[in-house]
Every structure is written in C-alpha cells, then in structure tokens.
Design a protein around this motif. Sequence first.
Motif, mmCIF file in Angstrom:
data_model
loop_
_atom_site.group_PDB
_atom_site.id
_atom_site.type_symbol
_atom_site.label_atom_id
_atom_site.label_comp_id
_atom_site.label_asym_id
_atom_site.label_seq_id
_atom_site.Cartn_x
_atom_site.Cartn_y
_atom_site.Cartn_z
ATOM 1 N N PRO A 298 0.831 -1.204 0.000
ATOM 2 C CA PRO A 298 0.000 0.000 0.000
ATOM 3 C C PRO A 298 0.870 1.261 0.000
ATOM 4 C CG PRO A 298 -0.392 -1.316 2.001
ATOM 5 C CD PRO A 298 0.693 -1.989 1.233
ATOM 6 N N ALA A 299 0.260 2.417 -0.152
ATOM 7 C CA ALA A 299 0.981 3.702 -0.152
ATOM 8 C C ALA A 299 1.888 3.782 1.088
ATOM 9 C CB ALA A 299 -0.023 4.845 -0.147
ATOM 10 N N PRO A 300 3.063 4.405 0.961
ATOM 11 C CA PRO A 300 4.028 4.443 2.072
ATOM 12 C C PRO A 300 3.446 5.038 3.365
ATOM 13 C CG PRO A 300 4.957 5.461 0.086
ATOM 14 C CD PRO A 300 3.572 5.054 -0.257
ATOM 15 N N GLY A 301 2.540 5.981 3.236
ATOM 16 C CA GLY A 301 1.918 6.594 4.423
ATOM 17 C C GLY A 301 1.175 5.569 5.278
ATOM 18 N N VAL A 302 0.740 4.474 4.655
ATOM 19 C CA VAL A 302 -0.004 3.438 5.387
ATOM 20 C C VAL A 302 0.933 2.739 6.376
ATOM 21 C CG1 VAL A 302 -1.249 1.249 5.151
ATOM 22 C CG2 VAL A 302 -1.676 3.102 3.526
ATOM 23 N N ALA A 303 2.117 2.344 5.882
ATOM 24 C CA ALA A 303 3.087 1.671 6.765
ATOM 25 C C ALA A 303 3.481 2.611 7.913
ATOM 26 C CB ALA A 303 4.324 1.271 5.965
ATOM 27 N N LYS B 282 -8.027 -4.253 -3.882
ATOM 28 C CA LYS B 282 -7.327 -4.532 -5.148
ATOM 29 C C LYS B 282 -6.420 -3.359 -5.505
ATOM 30 C CE LYS B 282 -10.426 -7.824 -5.050
ATOM 31 N NZ LYS B 282 -10.127 -9.204 -4.732
ATOM 32 N N SER B 283 -6.987 -2.271 -6.028
ATOM 33 C CA SER B 283 -6.162 -1.158 -6.514
ATOM 34 C C SER B 283 -5.453 -0.427 -5.373
ATOM 35 C CB SER B 283 -7.020 -0.187 -7.316
ATOM 36 O OG SER B 283 -8.134 0.227 -6.559
ATOM 37 N N ARG B 284 -5.904 -0.580 -4.147
ATOM 38 C CA ARG B 284 -5.238 0.088 -3.024
ATOM 39 C C ARG B 284 -4.361 -0.861 -2.201
ATOM 40 N NH1 ARG B 284 -6.452 5.162 -2.641
ATOM 41 N NH2 ARG B 284 -8.264 5.907 -3.774
ATOM 42 N N SER B 285 -4.215 -2.093 -2.679
ATOM 43 C CA SER B 285 -3.280 -3.059 -2.060
ATOM 44 C C SER B 285 -3.558 -3.293 -0.575
ATOM 45 C CB SER B 285 -1.827 -2.563 -2.180
ATOM 46 O OG SER B 285 -1.482 -2.263 -3.496
ATOM 47 N N MET B 286 -4.826 -3.292 -0.184
ATOM 48 C CA MET B 286 -5.107 -3.405 1.253
ATOM 49 C C MET B 286 -6.145 -4.475 1.583
ATOM 50 S SD MET B 286 -4.911 0.640 2.186
ATOM 51 C CE MET B 286 -5.297 0.491 3.913
ATOM 52 N N ALA B 287 -6.038 -5.630 0.894
ATOM 53 C CA ALA B 287 -7.001 -6.715 1.155
ATOM 54 C C ALA B 287 -6.977 -7.114 2.635
ATOM 55 C CB ALA B 287 -6.693 -7.916 0.267
ATOM 56 N N GLY B 288 -5.788 -7.058 3.239
ATOM 57 C CA GLY B 288 -5.653 -7.468 4.640
ATOM 58 C C GLY B 288 -6.272 -6.501 5.628
ATOM 59 N N MET B 289 -6.601 -5.308 5.198
ATOM 60 C CA MET B 289 -7.184 -4.310 6.099
ATOM 61 C C MET B 289 -8.703 -4.368 6.136
ATOM 62 S SD MET B 289 -5.774 -2.393 8.140
ATOM 63 C CE MET B 289 -4.210 -1.812 8.710
ATOM 64 N N ARG B 290 -9.292 -4.941 5.078
ATOM 65 C CA ARG B 290 -10.744 -5.087 4.964
ATOM 66 C C ARG B 290 -11.463 -3.734 4.985
ATOM 67 N NH1 ARG B 290 -11.305 -7.719 2.399
ATOM 68 N NH2 ARG B 290 -13.340 -8.606 2.816
ATOM 69 N N TYR C 163 0.628 7.830 -5.700
ATOM 70 C CA TYR C 163 1.057 6.435 -5.526
ATOM 71 C C TYR C 163 0.011 5.487 -6.122
ATOM 72 C CZ TYR C 163 2.654 2.122 -3.400
ATOM 73 O OH TYR C 163 3.096 0.840 -3.213
ATOM 74 N N PHE C 164 -1.242 5.793 -5.829
ATOM 75 C CA PHE C 164 -2.377 4.986 -6.301
ATOM 76 C C PHE C 164 -2.362 4.907 -7.832
ATOM 77 C CE2 PHE C 164 -6.972 5.468 -7.601
ATOM 78 C CZ PHE C 164 -7.402 4.206 -7.256
ATOM 79 N N GLU C 165 -2.222 6.059 -8.474
ATOM 80 C CA GLU C 165 -2.262 6.076 -9.937
ATOM 81 C C GLU C 165 -1.060 5.349 -10.546
ATOM 82 O OE1 GLU C 165 -2.935 10.191 -10.834
ATOM 83 O OE2 GLU C 165 -5.066 10.014 -10.314
ATOM 84 N N ASN C 166 0.111 5.545 -9.947
ATOM 85 C CA ASN C 166 1.311 4.873 -10.449
ATOM 86 C C ASN C 166 1.212 3.372 -10.319
ATOM 87 O OD1 ASN C 166 2.800 6.921 -11.432
ATOM 88 N ND2 ASN C 166 3.792 7.400 -9.484
ATOM 89 N N SER C 167 0.729 2.933 -9.184
ATOM 90 C CA SER C 167 0.670 1.492 -8.950
ATOM 91 C C SER C 167 -0.352 0.850 -9.910
ATOM 92 C CB SER C 167 0.418 1.269 -7.470
ATOM 93 O OG SER C 167 -0.468 0.274 -7.221
ATOM 94 N N ASN C 168 -1.448 1.538 -10.190
ATOM 95 C CA ASN C 168 -2.414 1.003 -11.165
ATOM 96 C C ASN C 168 -1.807 0.955 -12.559
ATOM 97 O OD1 ASN C 168 -4.232 0.801 -9.112
ATOM 98 N ND2 ASN C 168 -5.329 2.677 -9.605
ATOM 99 N N LYS C 169 -1.023 1.983 -12.894
ATOM 100 C CA LYS C 169 -0.365 2.012 -14.211
ATOM 101 C C LYS C 169 0.584 0.830 -14.366
ATOM 102 C CE LYS C 169 -0.246 6.865 -15.256
ATOM 103 N NZ LYS C 169 0.529 7.993 -14.772
ATOM 104 N N LYS C 170 1.310 0.526 -13.275
ATOM 105 C CA LYS C 170 2.255 -0.604 -13.327
ATOM 106 C C LYS C 170 1.519 -1.910 -13.636
ATOM 107 C CE LYS C 170 4.649 0.134 -9.436
ATOM 108 N NZ LYS C 170 5.627 -0.046 -8.359
ATOM 109 N N ILE C 171 0.395 -2.100 -12.963
ATOM 110 C CA ILE C 171 -0.386 -3.338 -13.177
ATOM 111 C C ILE C 171 -0.867 -3.409 -14.632
ATOM 112 C CG2 ILE C 171 -2.512 -4.582 -12.523
ATOM 113 C CD1 ILE C 171 -0.887 -4.533 -10.107
ATOM 114 N N ILE C 172 -1.344 -2.287 -15.152
ATOM 115 C CA ILE C 172 -1.873 -2.266 -16.522
ATOM 116 C C ILE C 172 -0.750 -2.581 -17.525
ATOM 117 C CG2 ILE C 172 -2.886 -0.749 -18.309
ATOM 118 C CD1 ILE C 172 -4.452 0.601 -15.922
#
Length: 352
Positions: free
Chosen positions: A37-42, A209-217, A260-269
């Motif tokens: 997830p975005a670095p601010g989350v950690a 999915k797009s925010r990489s936080m499945a574990g946070m629910r 971060y969100f937009e970049n990470s989605n671009k990487k997946i695409i």
Amino acid sequence: MNNWQDYVRRVIPYTPGDQPNKPNMIKLNTNENPYPPAPGVAKVIKNMDAGKLRLYPDPKIKGLIEELANAYGLDNDQIFVGVGSDDVLSLIFLTFFNSDKPILFPDITYSFYPVWADVYGVSYERPKLDDNFMIVKEDYYKENGGIILANPNAPTSIYESLDIIEDILIHNRDSIVVIDEAYIDFGGESAVKLINKYDNLLVVQTFSKSRSMAGMRIGYVMANKKLIKYIDDVKHSINSYTLNYASILAGIESVKDKEYFENSNKKIINTRKKTEKFLTEYGFTFPKSSANFIFAKHEKFKAVDIFGALKASDIYVRYFNHDRIDNYLRITIGTDEEMEELRFFLKKYLNR
Ligand code: PMP
C-alpha cells in the motif's frame, strides 16, 4: 437427531481462493495487488498509539469518509464504509433485496452473490451472458426485485460500457441497481458519476485490489444520501463498530496519496499488456481485460491440467469447475518478475 437440528439455518458458504503460505510461491489466485500500500499506510501503522485500542473506534468512520468524499467530489452522507466490500454488499442484500420478485445477476459473475441471496432467503434469476461473456441488456428489462452487476465482471475481466449500465438503469427505475466496481481502477469508467442522476443506483468499491489493502478489509458504497441512510440504519441494527481503529487510520493515508495509487495502477496495466502478449504467443485466448487479472483458455491444453501443473510448481492461479467456464484459468497480474516466472513455466509446459 435433536429437535434444534430442524431449525438450523443451513447454508452452502462461499469458497474463497486458497491462501497457501509457502516461502517461494507465486500467488496469482485471489486478485491481490503485488505492490505494498501507499508508504503513508506503513508509517501510520508503525506510529500508531496502541493505547488508543482500549477505546471503541469512531462508529461514523468520519475521517475516512471525509477523505473519500473529497476524492470523489461527493458529500459525506453519500458514502458508507464497511469491512471490505463483501461486508458492504452483504448489507446491501439485507437492506434492499427484500421483495417477492427475484433479483437478477448474470449466470457467470462473482460467486458470492448467490450465497448472500441464499442466506437472506432472496430468490434470484441468472440471465445468461452471451457467448462472448457480454451482458444481454434486454434480459434486465423484466420485472425484478433488484439487480447486481460486477463491472468489470469477475471472473471474466470484461468491462461493460456506461451506456449499457445506464440503459439498464433507465429500464429499472423501480428497482435498486448495484454496480460492484471492485476492479474499476484497472480499466473502466466508474458509474459513480451517475449516482446524482439515478436515485436507485449504488456503486460499490474496495481497498482490496487497486489500493493493495485486502488485509485491512475496507470497502465502501456511494449513492444518494437516502440509500446510504437505509444501509447505515441496518448496519447499526447489527454492529455499530465495524471498521477497526488501525484500518481507519490506514485507509485515510491510502486515499490521501493519489499519485502512488495512480502509479501502482499504471504498473499493473503495463504488466497486464506484457502478460497478454506472451499468453497470445503461447496459444491462449481471453477476453479484453479491464481488471487486474486475465481470464484465459488454451486452444490445446485443458485448464484443469495447466492449473494442476502450475500448483505443483507453487504457482497458484484460480480455476472454477463451473458450467461454461471450466476450461478457463483466472490469472491475477503480479509483478513483472512473477509474470516472467509464469511465462517461463508455461513455455516449458506447453512445449513438452
Ligand atoms: N466484488 C468482487 C467482484 C470481487 O471479486 C471481490 C473479491 N473477492 C469482492 C467484491 C470483495 O472484495 P473485498 O471484500 O475484499 O472488498
């Protein structure tokens, strides 16, 4: 048999994808995001004041709702947040799908919908997608007790245009229409822009999915404030405190970091494009994906055999032994390196 046995609510539960935990596995079976997830989350989790955990979390989830409202240009009372979109969808079934008429959803879609319908005693019909797995919009013109569509659909990965969604809305002014947009950030245009035009529309999204936080629910639904209030009332009739303190803090940080969100989605695409290229070279066909997974079948090899061989090599993809899709594999997009390992395996396997 004891008497109480007659009164048990018996259900057939949803079966989630395997969650194996092997050190060097490649896990492409549950549409998780391969990036953190975005670095601010950690940071916020690391610096969290654990002393605060003695208090109940904010039942209104105000901080996170404000951040989401800001991101989508909505009012706070147009958003409801729950414990993953599964929680939100389940509450939507309980709140709105309460008529004698059957609700409608496609024969091939997220396999949790019939499970919620069964547990809440809602009848349903499943109009068939066409041979290309596309919605036949006229199937949704009949009387119904509500409609739910995943867009992009799972497990097909296909995005239906907003024209189709709007057509279905126009033909269903007397029903609640739910659009489940778990995968929307990997391709399509969100129906959220229609919520002020159609007071019967609910748009559900997730941080999984797009925010990489499945574990946070964390999941949420956007709609007009009247619909949101109905869901909120049902939720507060079951459990007032749902989203935990850490999830609220983490969710806020995720939404704040748009770049971060937009970049990470671009990487997946980008990785999806490369994956499509080698899958095509190796004889796979698949519908155009607008999600973080590809739904592929091979012209010569059986999906179940490829699935088994991959699993034996600790590469996990998803296989559904369901009518019409039992020769397909659902392959989540991982990192470039992970997809390269998949490519390497397939090259060897298919050339035996
Ligand atoms: N909707 C769809 C279409 C999904 O594929 C999933 C993921 N299993 C969900 C909703 C639920 O996701 P979550 O509860 O993690 O938000």
